[in-house]
Design an enzyme around this catalytic site. Sequence first.
Site, PDB file in Angstrom:
ATOM      1  N   ASN A   1     -27.957  78.046  55.676  1.00 51.77           N
ATOM      2  CA  ASN A   1     -27.718  76.991  54.689  1.00 51.77           C
ATOM      3  C   ASN A   1     -28.205  75.666  55.286  1.00 51.77           C
ATOM      4  O   ASN A   1     -28.647  75.628  56.435  1.00 51.77           O
ATOM      5  CB  ASN A   1     -26.227  76.944  54.301  1.00 51.77           C
TER       6      ASN A   1
ATOM      7  N   ASP B   1     -21.853  82.787  54.100  1.00 44.42           N
ATOM      8  CA  ASP B   1     -20.966  83.654  53.319  1.00 44.42           C
ATOM      9  C   ASP B   1     -21.386  85.113  53.392  1.00 44.42           C
ATOM     10  O   ASP B   1     -20.607  85.998  53.060  1.00 44.42           O
ATOM     11  CB  ASP B   1     -20.982  83.200  51.846  1.00 44.42           C
TER      12      ASP B   1
END
Length: 282
Positions: free
Chosen positions: A207, A275
């Site tokens: 990310n 995640d």
Amino acid sequence: MSHILLIVGGGIAAYKACELIRLLRKAGHSVRCVLTEGGSHFVTPMTLAALSENQVFTTLWDLKDEAEMGHIQLSREADLVVVAPATADLMARMANGHADDLATTLLLATDTPVLVAPAMNVRMWLHPATQRNVAQLRADGVEVMAPDEGAMACGEFGPGRLPEPPAILAAIEAKLTPAHRPLAGRHVLVTAGPTHEPIDPVRYIANRSSGRQGFAVAGALAALGARVTLVAGPVTLPTPPGVTRVNVETARDMAQAVTDALPADAAVMVAAVADWRVEAAE
Ligand SMILES: Cc1cc2nc3c(=O)[nH]c(=O)nc-3n(C[C@H](O)[C@H](O)[C@H](O)COP(=O)(O)O)c2cc1C
């Protein structure tokens, strides 16, 4: 962060003041140096200026320095005045209230706590005159560290060696008033940055976390006196002064590093942990 005024005296151990400045800067303190006439025969103002990233003061008789930052202001601006190495002569002049150079003048003018780290030949240290001066300084409220014992540059053996820079740093940190370091003695864990979850040796899931928030939090906590462990994902930010950094790549690495760093009194978990991870990376 505390402001340390470091007076470097004219002893062979003056070179160790360079290492002390490096340790103080790493621990997040600002350092301003005063180099005595004797000290300038052992280390140069340029070395101290480069290491402290600050102007070095060498004389009482400098019109420009006196106009911009007088000797009184110089001593009062600091949270702690440290004399390292303190020579026999410098301690004698301090004990007798002399003010015949920049170092002794600002030491006489200051109401800031003073820490002295002596360094000299064993006979000089054991001489009754030096011992009298040390006792006088202690009676005047100056903290005089006990010198180390061991082989000396002059070939003799005994007490008189400058305490090692990490020991001087520890004495400095202990002496700084708790008001400046309300988190002293606390361990805080901080996580920062992204994690990278490999797909294969080339590609990974990630990310856009920059890590900046966690690094700023870690730096601020260290400046307040905390012992900080910063578990950082893959970012290229510089480690804040006084922070212990553990670099990790994946979420599992991060979990392990966090577990390894325990116990902690508090944790600030601002890492952007991925995640997802692939079931079996190639
Ligand atoms: C090579 C050399 C090494 C010295 N080492 C020391 C020392 O380790 N400790 C000390 O008290 N004096 C030492 N001295 C003597 C001091 O330099 C001298 O007393 C000087 O006036 C100290 O000045 P200051 O304390 O104002 O810097 C040494 C002198 C020389 C020439």
